[in-house]
Design an enzyme around this catalytic site. Sequence first.
Site, PDB file in Angstrom:
ATOM      1  N   HIS A  87       0.821  -1.211   0.000  1.00  0.00           N
ATOM      2  CA  HIS A  87       0.000   0.000   0.000  1.00  0.00           C
ATOM      3  C   HIS A  87       0.855   1.261   0.000  1.00  0.00           C
ATOM      4  CE1 HIS A  87       0.336   1.047   4.377  1.00  0.00           C
ATOM      5  NE2 HIS A  87       0.405  -0.256   4.566  1.00  0.00           N
ATOM      6  N   GLU A 233      -4.992   1.860   2.864  1.00  0.00           N
ATOM      7  CA  GLU A 233      -4.870   0.698   3.759  1.00  0.00           C
ATOM      8  C   GLU A 233      -5.037   1.097   5.206  1.00  0.00           C
ATOM      9  OE1 GLU A 233      -2.597  -2.246   6.319  1.00  0.00           O
ATOM     10  OE2 GLU A 233      -2.391  -0.084   6.073  1.00  0.00           O
TER      11      GLU A 233
END
Length: 384
Positions: A87, A233
Amino acid sequence: MLKKRLVCACFALAGLVCLPPVFGQDATRQLLEQLSNAPGPPGAEEAVRAIMVAKMKPLSSSLSYDGMGSVIAQMGSAGPRVMVDAHMDELGGMVRRLTPNGFLTMQMLGGWLDQALVDQRWIILGSKGPVHAVTGIRDIHVLPAEDRGKVFPRNMLYLDVGARNAEEAAAMGLEPGDPVVPDSQFLVMNGTDNYLGKAWDDRVGCAVLVEAMQRMAKQNHPNQLFFAATTQEEVGLRGARTAAEVIKPEIAIAIEGGIAGDTYAHHPEETQAKLGAGPGLFLFDSSAMANRKFVALVKRTASEKGIPLQLDLVQGYGDDSAEIQESNGGVPTINLVAPLRYTHAHNGILNRKDFDQLVDLVVDLLTELDAKTVTQIRDFAPAQ
């Protein structure tokens, strides 16, 4: 024009333009420095995405985006669909409001500890460019003795940008919703192989994606590889969910920042990993459990290649593999990590050897994930 100025300001912070060249560094260190310095709180990953696209596009057969802004780079068109995830976003914040006396309140984004917020420098990504700020602290000379050992709660913190009133703050290009990111520059720690910086969670994973792609581009592989640099995330694994819907993987590897437990050794059950002792494999975290057959493959591969592997179980931790494994009817996943000191704070420490060995392990695994191996890992039929 306003958007262009904002993007340019983000690029400058990311080291893409307007900064002097860095000499005497290897390419990997430059990549890690560039990614660590780039601003990218959840929902405002533009500067990081620009770096990733510039690195990933020349290596991919196709490059696309999902509706959350995740970058998906494909390599190969035959074989099992393998997703490799990291991420782009980091812990940060968002301006809530401008107060009459010129201070700003902040909505925290991600899992911050209150004790990590006091008296820290921040950068606000305003419409006129970056604005420097600091979260203040009550002066010890006026703080009652009984309060001196207490943690300053986040709802008492304000961003100080030097403005005298709300109008002056607004004139700086600030308004509610502006992204806020820690102000903490990369550096090598005193000639060691330890790198200090912000956002190793998960810029270390982003760098692994790039370096693994560079390596895989030079060799044959038995699969379709989908390298996904995902968004948001830290606020709910959101980009991994949408990216997995697009990719429809058959098997997946998440790359993350782990937690080194060698600093506070009197809490051995919290984490077993050590900085500089090799990459890690999560057997359990609060969001996901690794596929056992895939775990066995990782152990065997690491042993055969002479890569040290640290096994860990961590509570209070979530990662993108949780969303990926629940997609496409169920996807065998693992979460590989580089152990880090001081995650979810302004200053974390990454060990370069851990990073290099993590790249080696990921590349070795990708070369082994042929159709037969993936089918075996996905086979849950009872033994006859």
